[in-house]
Design an enzyme around this catalytic site. Structure first.
Site, PDB file in Angstrom:
ATOM      1  N   GLU A   1       0.818  -1.205   0.000  1.00 55.85           N
ATOM      2  CA  GLU A   1       0.000   0.000   0.000  1.00 55.85           C
ATOM      3  C   GLU A   1       0.860   1.267   0.000  1.00 55.85           C
ATOM      4  OE1 GLU A   1      -3.465   1.894   2.933  1.00 55.85           O
ATOM      5  OE2 GLU A   1      -1.829   0.707   3.784  1.00 55.85           O
TER       6      GLU A   1
ATOM      7  N   LYS B   1      -9.825   2.707  -1.493  1.00 56.32           N
ATOM      8  CA  LYS B   1      -9.951   2.131  -0.161  1.00 56.32           C
ATOM      9  C   LYS B   1     -11.187   2.674   0.557  1.00 56.32           C
ATOM     10  CE  LYS B   1      -7.092   1.591   4.020  1.00 56.32           C
ATOM     11  NZ  LYS B   1      -5.812   2.053   4.617  1.00 56.32           N
TER      12      LYS B   1
ATOM     13  N   CYS C   1      -5.227  -2.836   3.500  1.00 58.08           N
ATOM     14  CA  CYS C   1      -4.747  -2.569   4.853  1.00 58.08           C
ATOM     15  C   CYS C   1      -5.861  -2.552   5.899  1.00 58.08           C
ATOM     16  CB  CYS C   1      -3.945  -1.259   4.869  1.00 58.08           C
ATOM     17  SG  CYS C   1      -2.846  -1.086   6.307  1.00 58.08           S
TER      18      CYS C   1
END
Length: 265
Positions: free
Chosen positions: A40, A111, A146
């Site tokens: 990421e 995200k 994440c």
């Protein structure tokens, strides 16, 4: 299939241009793999908040250009981790890039769950709104990033969308490393799917990274796990194991809550 997770070291001392070139070289070196995964926000650093606005780039920017060429040169499906995306009509986003072996950018994922509570990503970036899956030669991938790992409802939605392998690039800190490996295994067991979770190494923004990229099979078994430093973790496995696990232990047919509504035809 063969998958390679590039556990890239990210430091404040290395300029993004140099790290971009180094990452591209590492991707090209994975020729013969089916799938390559990067972490990421590796171009700027997941905790380098002050660099995000200045270093944000469009979906056809320098990182995408370098990763497209690297995927094409190696002939691999490439999850190029995520970048700070500059949307000309909105905020910046933490956006993953997924390339086909011909270098075409096939999918992007913004995200959904932003980390930081009242600081960092949570206030500096926009939140994604869409669940994203990607069809490949070896199965359907579900994309997450994440902090998403802490939200099982996202992964159940990816399961319902057909995901067989779950890809999770991250910039996960060392101080919560036990959570990283525990949650990766939990998501694999819950969805009866492979989890390929690629983390950063090094220290950036004053935050030591956990490393320990991990590949987990649909039964929760760890097939490979990295250490603390930069390395490439390569593992071979049978993607058909997902279907076998779901047939041999058909836990999902006993779901009573959160079942998708029937499709109206």
């Amino acid at each position: 299939m063969r998958a390679s997770l590039i556990q890239l070291a990210v430091s404040d001392a290395e300029p993004p241009e140099e790290r971009r070139a180094r990452a591209a070289a590492l991707v090209r070196a994975q020729e013969g793999a089916d799938l390559v995964v990067l972490p990421e926000l590796w171009p700027l650093g997941g905790f380098n908040y002050d660099a995000w606005s200045v270093g944000a780039e469009p979906l056809d920017g320098p990182t995408a250009e370098a990763m497209s060429a690297a995927a094409r040169a190696a002939g691999v499906w490439l999850h190029a981790g995520s970048i700070v995306e500059r949307d000309p009509d909105g905020p910046i986003y933490n956006t993953s890039l997924f390339f086909a072996p011909d270098g075409e950018l096939r999918h992007t994922y913004r995200k959904i769950h932003r980390f930081g509570f009242d600081s960092g990503e949570a206030v500096a970036m926009g939140a994604g709104q869409e669940i994203v899956t990607a069809a490949t030669d070896f199965g359907t991938l579900g994309l997450a990033t994440c902090y998403d790992l802490r939200f099982p409802e996202l992964f159940r939605a990816l399961l319902d969308a057909g995901a067989e392998l779950l890809i999770v690039p991250a910039a996960w800190p060392e101080r919560r490393r036990e959570h990283w490996t525990l949650l990766a295994r939990a998501r694999a067991v819950e969805e009866q799917a492979y989890v390929l979770a690629c983390n950063t190494a090094g220290t950036h923004g004053g935050v030591e990274q956990a490393g320990h990229s991990i590949v987990v099979d649909p039964w929760g078994r760890v097939l490979a796990e990295g250490g603390a430093d930069e390395e490439v973790i390569t593992v071979e496995f049978d993607p058909g194991e997902t279907a076998r696990a779901r047939t041999e232990f058909p836990v999902h047919r006993d779901r009573l809550l959160g079942i998708p509504a029937p499709v109206q035809r």
